[in-house]
Design an enzyme around this catalytic site. Structure first.
Site, PDB file in Angstrom:
ATOM      1  N   ALA A   1       0.869  -1.199   0.000  1.00 20.48           N
ATOM      2  CA  ALA A   1       0.000   0.000   0.000  1.00 20.48           C
ATOM      3  C   ALA A   1       0.897   1.238   0.000  1.00 20.48           C
ATOM      4  CB  ALA A   1      -0.958  -0.010   1.189  1.00 20.48           C
TER       5      ALA A   1
ATOM      6  N   HIS B   1       6.992   5.915   1.289  1.00 17.29           N
ATOM      7  CA  HIS B   1       7.799   4.743   0.893  1.00 17.29           C
ATOM      8  C   HIS B   1       8.726   5.103  -0.261  1.00 17.29           C
ATOM      9  CE1 HIS B   1       4.136   2.660   2.633  1.00 17.29           C
ATOM     10  NE2 HIS B   1       5.114   2.113   3.315  1.00 17.29           N
TER      11      HIS B   1
END
Ligand code: PAF
Length: 283
Positions: free
Chosen positions: A36, A41
């Site tokens: 996700a 990230h």
């Protein structure tokens, strides 16, 4: 079109890929994730590229860090979208084991972290959490044998726990904490932000706003206990149910009494509706 990363789902294939990088004298950076993926990230991936020739991202929603009443089943899973983002980000390899590969029949060992894992913050509200995180991260680090492992500062206690664990277990790598990526209104990016209703989303940046104001007042020399009392009231009034708002030593996470105990980190966890948000800030 961007080149798709190699997707590996079994340990022997992972070892072969990692050995090929090593044989070519290439350094490896690992970004452990539960998928996700968001811009936070991708910031980790950018930092990984800055340090190593090869970037490996693991995607594994780790069952052992969720309590039975938590959101393991509903945790967002978007593998195809994640792979598209990681292709754009020029990731070399995605390590995506199943739970049966990570925890095969008969699996019986566990890393039980102490020190920052027992600071009375996340561990007080999620007692199962850091044992699950430390165990899976120890496995991810031995499986991928990276030179660097990158974690977001957003999960600050987790960052301290894995840093201590890597040191204690003499793992030959450097753990790197990467600053939190925020929305323009200050809300820290999190895969769980998708759970917020429109109303909750509009209130959610309060946490960062309160942290910032508290940090300024502590820096100005106001008493930490008083600053935190006021900040806790503001968080309550905004409609959150506060789990904790604490000032801690930034490395050991032990409580601090005054500004002299620096470096200081403010850490907060609070629920808005059914969603639990965490955030932190350096003083
Ligand atoms: O921060 C996360 O996404 C997870 O806790 C981690 C470090 C990937 C371990 O499952």
């Amino acid at each position: 079109m961007a080149k798709r990363p190699t997707i590996v789902r079994a340990v022997p294939a992972l070892r072969r890929a990692v050995a090929a990088y090593r044989d070519a004298g290439e350094r490896i950076a690992l970004v452990p994730t539960m998928g996700a993926l968001h811009r936070g990230h991708l910031a980790l991936v950018r930092q990984a590229h800055a340090r190593a020739r090869r970037v490996v991202v693991s995607i594994f929603v780790n069952p052992t860090q969720f309590a039975p009443h938590e959101d393991f089943d509903s945790y967002p899973r978007r593998f195809a979208t994640d792979i598209a983002a990681l292709s754009e980000a020029k990731v070399d390899l995605v390590w995506a084991p199943s739970a049966a590969v990570m925890y095969p029949q008969g699996f019986a060992s566990r890393v039980e972290p102490g020190g920052p894992a027992k600071a009375g913050l996340e561990d007080k509200f999620r007692p199962h959490f850091f044992g699950g995180v430390a165990t899976v991260v120890a496995k991810l680090l031995t499986q991928t044998a990276p030179d660097f492992a990158l974690f977001g500062q957003k999960d600050y206690q987790q960052l301290r726990v894995v840093t201590q664990m890597a040191k204690d277990l003499d793992l030959p790598l450097k753990v790197i904490g990467v600053p939190t990526v925020r929305e323009t209104d200050g809300l820290a990016l999190s895969s769980r932000n998708v759970y917020l209703s429109a109303g909750e989303r509009s209130v959610a940046p309060t946490l960062y706003r309160v942290l910032k104001a508290a940090a300024v007042r502590i820096k100005r020399g106001e008493a930490i206990a008083r600053v935190l009392d006021v900040a806790r009231i503001e968080i309550d009034l905004a409609g959150f149910t506060l789990d904790y708002l604490e000032a801690r030593h930034a490395l050991t996470l032990v409580p601090v009494a005054s500004r002299k105990d620096e470096p200081i980190r403010l850490l907060v966890a609070a629920k808005i509706g059914k969603t639990r948000l965490i955030d932190n800030l350096a003083v």
